[in-house]
Design a protein around this motif. Structure first.
Motif, PDB file in Angstrom:
ATOM      1  N   GLY A   1      -1.258 -15.558 -13.891  1.00  0.00           N
ATOM      2  CA  GLY A   1      -2.191 -15.686 -14.993  1.00  0.00           C
ATOM      3  C   GLY A   1      -3.624 -15.400 -14.589  1.00  0.00           C
ATOM      4  N   GLY A   2      -4.436 -15.044 -15.588  1.00  0.00           N
ATOM      5  CA  GLY A   2      -5.798 -14.606 -15.335  1.00  0.00           C
ATOM      6  C   GLY A   2      -6.701 -15.658 -14.731  1.00  0.00           C
ATOM      7  N   SER A   3      -6.619 -16.902 -15.212  1.00  0.00           N
ATOM      8  CA  SER A   3      -7.497 -17.941 -14.680  1.00  0.00           C
ATOM      9  C   SER A   3      -7.196 -18.223 -13.221  1.00  0.00           C
ATOM     10  CB  SER A   3      -7.371 -19.219 -15.508  1.00  0.00           C
ATOM     11  OG  SER A   3      -6.039 -19.715 -15.491  1.00  0.00           O
ATOM     12  N   THR A   4      -5.908 -18.223 -12.858  1.00  0.00           N
ATOM     13  CA  THR A   4      -5.520 -18.431 -11.460  1.00  0.00           C
ATOM     14  C   THR A   4      -6.017 -17.279 -10.594  1.00  0.00           C
ATOM     15  OG1 THR A   4      -3.578 -19.718 -12.091  1.00  0.00           O
ATOM     16  CG2 THR A   4      -3.564 -18.739  -9.893  1.00  0.00           C
ATOM     17  N   SER A   5      -5.843 -16.051 -11.078  1.00  0.00           N
ATOM     18  CA  SER A   5      -6.307 -14.896 -10.311  1.00  0.00           C
ATOM     19  C   SER A   5      -7.816 -14.887 -10.171  1.00  0.00           C
ATOM     20  CB  SER A   5      -5.835 -13.602 -10.982  1.00  0.00           C
ATOM     21  OG  SER A   5      -4.434 -13.483 -10.921  1.00  0.00           O
ATOM     22  N   GLY A   6      -8.511 -15.260 -11.248  1.00  0.00           N
ATOM     23  CA  GLY A   6      -9.962 -15.278 -11.195  1.00  0.00           C
ATOM     24  C   GLY A   6     -10.497 -16.236 -10.146  1.00  0.00           C
TER      25      GLY A   6
ATOM     26  N   ASN B   1      -1.514  -8.955 -10.835  1.00  0.00           N
ATOM     27  CA  ASN B   1      -0.794  -8.492 -12.013  1.00  0.00           C
ATOM     28  C   ASN B   1      -1.420  -8.968 -13.323  1.00  0.00           C
ATOM     29  OD1 ASN B   1       1.600  -7.044 -13.015  1.00  0.00           O
ATOM     30  ND2 ASN B   1       2.218  -9.048 -13.800  1.00  0.00           N
ATOM     31  N   SER B   2      -2.443  -9.811 -13.266  1.00  0.00           N
ATOM     32  CA  SER B   2      -3.064 -10.288 -14.496  1.00  0.00           C
ATOM     33  C   SER B   2      -4.058  -9.255 -15.022  1.00  0.00           C
ATOM     34  CB  SER B   2      -3.789 -11.619 -14.246  1.00  0.00           C
ATOM     35  OG  SER B   2      -5.047 -11.392 -13.630  1.00  0.00           O
ATOM     36  N   SER B   3      -4.618  -9.552 -16.187  1.00  0.00           N
ATOM     37  CA  SER B   3      -5.613  -8.649 -16.768  1.00  0.00           C
ATOM     38  C   SER B   3      -7.021  -8.948 -16.275  1.00  0.00           C
ATOM     39  CB  SER B   3      -5.582  -8.752 -18.299  1.00  0.00           C
ATOM     40  OG  SER B   3      -5.917 -10.076 -18.713  1.00  0.00           O
ATOM     41  N   PHE B   4      -7.186  -9.989 -15.457  1.00  0.00           N
ATOM     42  CA  PHE B   4      -8.519 -10.503 -15.140  1.00  0.00           C
ATOM     43  C   PHE B   4      -9.417  -9.458 -14.480  1.00  0.00           C
ATOM     44  CE2 PHE B   4     -11.808 -12.773 -12.857  1.00  0.00           C
ATOM     45  CZ  PHE B   4     -12.158 -13.789 -13.731  1.00  0.00           C
ATOM     46  N   TRP B   5      -8.883  -8.686 -13.532  1.00  0.00           N
ATOM     47  CA  TRP B   5      -9.704  -7.785 -12.719  1.00  0.00           C
ATOM     48  C   TRP B   5      -9.625  -6.321 -13.152  1.00  0.00           C
ATOM     49  CZ3 TRP B   5     -12.943 -10.229  -9.613  1.00  0.00           C
ATOM     50  CH2 TRP B   5     -12.612 -11.523  -9.169  1.00  0.00           C
ATOM     51  N   ARG B   6      -8.827  -6.004 -14.156  1.00  0.00           N
ATOM     52  CA  ARG B   6      -8.503  -4.604 -14.422  1.00  0.00           C
ATOM     53  C   ARG B   6      -9.709  -3.729 -14.751  1.00  0.00           C
ATOM     54  NH1 ARG B   6      -3.314  -6.031 -18.158  1.00  0.00           N
ATOM     55  NH2 ARG B   6      -1.882  -6.579 -16.470  1.00  0.00           N
ATOM     56  N   MET B   7     -10.659  -4.259 -15.483  1.00  0.00           N
ATOM     57  CA  MET B   7     -11.786  -3.426 -15.891  1.00  0.00           C
ATOM     58  C   MET B   7     -13.031  -3.661 -15.042  1.00  0.00           C
ATOM     59  SD  MET B   7     -10.165  -1.693 -17.970  1.00  0.00           S
ATOM     60  CE  MET B   7     -11.522  -0.584 -18.308  1.00  0.00           C
TER      61      MET B   7
END
Length: 334
Positions: free
Chosen positions: A76-81, A97-103
């Motif tokens: 999940g994004g918060s964990t990855s962040g 694999n989350s959306s957090f860093w993609r952009m």
């Protein structure tokens, strides 16, 4: 290939379990393996390559003093962040694999068959895995963009409930018995929902804008005009996409099909006379991207329609991440 110390974050989730399956199938060169999860799943036993491992709770100290070379994140994004920078600061190359860093402009967004060179461009020790629906589209689009120059894309996706995780699958299974769990805003059994992720002020969903923005970033071309409608369908696993492309230059259809067939990990399944075209049910648990229903769009001068199918948990998530890790080892980045 050099052996590495590898961590899987989110090891007990749907994608995390598939990470382990794919790593074992591909005989990924692992020296020491570390499995992390939330406190809820910590202590579970997982067997990998004939050896039993205990899943640990992910904490800020999980990467300290362990010399972890690569960390595959799907939590999940918060964990990855929070935890991806901690892992990177301790020397791990993170594939998230989350959306957090993609952009993030300092984080490469990679499909190994399409833009492997981007792996070298990471500045934070983090590489992003694209959205599942984007990944499968990128293989045929890369081949055709290089050949004919794409100027417009219209995506219409038909996405499986496994893309929502275990709760999505449960809602479909229970809903088909007349007992929907309420996970989706409407019943998914025997239904189609033009609603994946939340709605934005522009009327699109986050999922639709992911496809727009990620396509441009991966193909390194902001001039491509892109629109998308993403639909959740009552299919357990495997995403299907209708992709309409308009090119800058005309094409010979036979040559276009040959161009697709020559693309790494693209399989053309296209014989309407024999009812041959890709389906999600037939090609589940595969790592390739399957393309069929290839035909001219007669409404424009240089357009084509494609039907693209792939396993969203494998190529759309776990396998793509493992392939990134393999490339990183080949490039001697770890």
């Amino acid at each position: 290939m050099k052996k590495v110390n590898l961590a899987v974050v989110g090891a007990t989730g749907m994608v995390g379990r598939t990470f382990l399956k794919v790593l074992e199938e591909r005989e990924f060169p692992i020296n020491d393996l570390y499995l992390f999860s939330s406190s809820k799943s910590a202590g579970k036993k997982v067997t990998f390559a004939g050896k039993e491992y205990t899943v640990e709770e992910l904490t800020e100290d999980s990467f300290t003093g362990r010399n972890i070379d690569i960390a595959l994140f799907s939590a999940g994004g918060s964990t990855s962040g929070k935890f991806a920078p901690i892992a990177a600061a301790n020397g791990a190359l993170v594939v998230d694999n989350s959306s957090f860093w993609r952009m993030d402009p300092e984080v490469p967004l990679v499909v190994p068959e399409v833009n492997p060179e981007a792996i070298k461009e990471h500045k934070k020790g983090i590489i992003a895995n694209p959205n599942c629906s984007t990944i499968q589209a990128m293989l045929p689009l890369k081949a055709l963009h290089d050949k004919y120059t794409i100027k417009r894309v219209v995506y219409s996706t038909y996405q499986a409930v496994s893309g929502s995780g275990v709760k999505g699958v449960e809602d479909l299974e229970e809903g088909s018995k007349g007992n929907p769990t309420g996970f989706y805003p409407h019943p998914i059994a025997f239904n189609c929902l033009p609603h994946i992720d939340s709605f934005l002020d522009n009327g699109y969903t986050k999922e639709e804008m992911k496809m727009v923005n990620e396509t441009r970033k991966i193909l390194c071309d902001d001039s491509i005009r892109i629109t998308a409608t993403t639909v959740r369908v009552p299919v357990k696993n495997g995403h299907s996409e209708s992709i309409n492309l308009e090119f800058e230059k005309d094409f010979d259809l036979d040559e276009l099909v040959a161009t697709l067939a020559a693309m790494e990990n693209v399989v053309v399944v296209d014989n309407p006379a024999e009812n041959l075209y890709p389906t999600a049910a037939e090609f589940s648990d595969r790592d390739e991207v399957f393309v069929g229903r290839i035909r001219r769009d007669f409404s424009v001068d240089s357009g084509v329609n494609l039907w693209v199918v792939a396993d969203n948990i494998r190529k759309g998530a776990a396998t793509n991440a493992v392939q990134i890790a393999e490339k990183a080892i080949e490039m001697e980045l770890v």
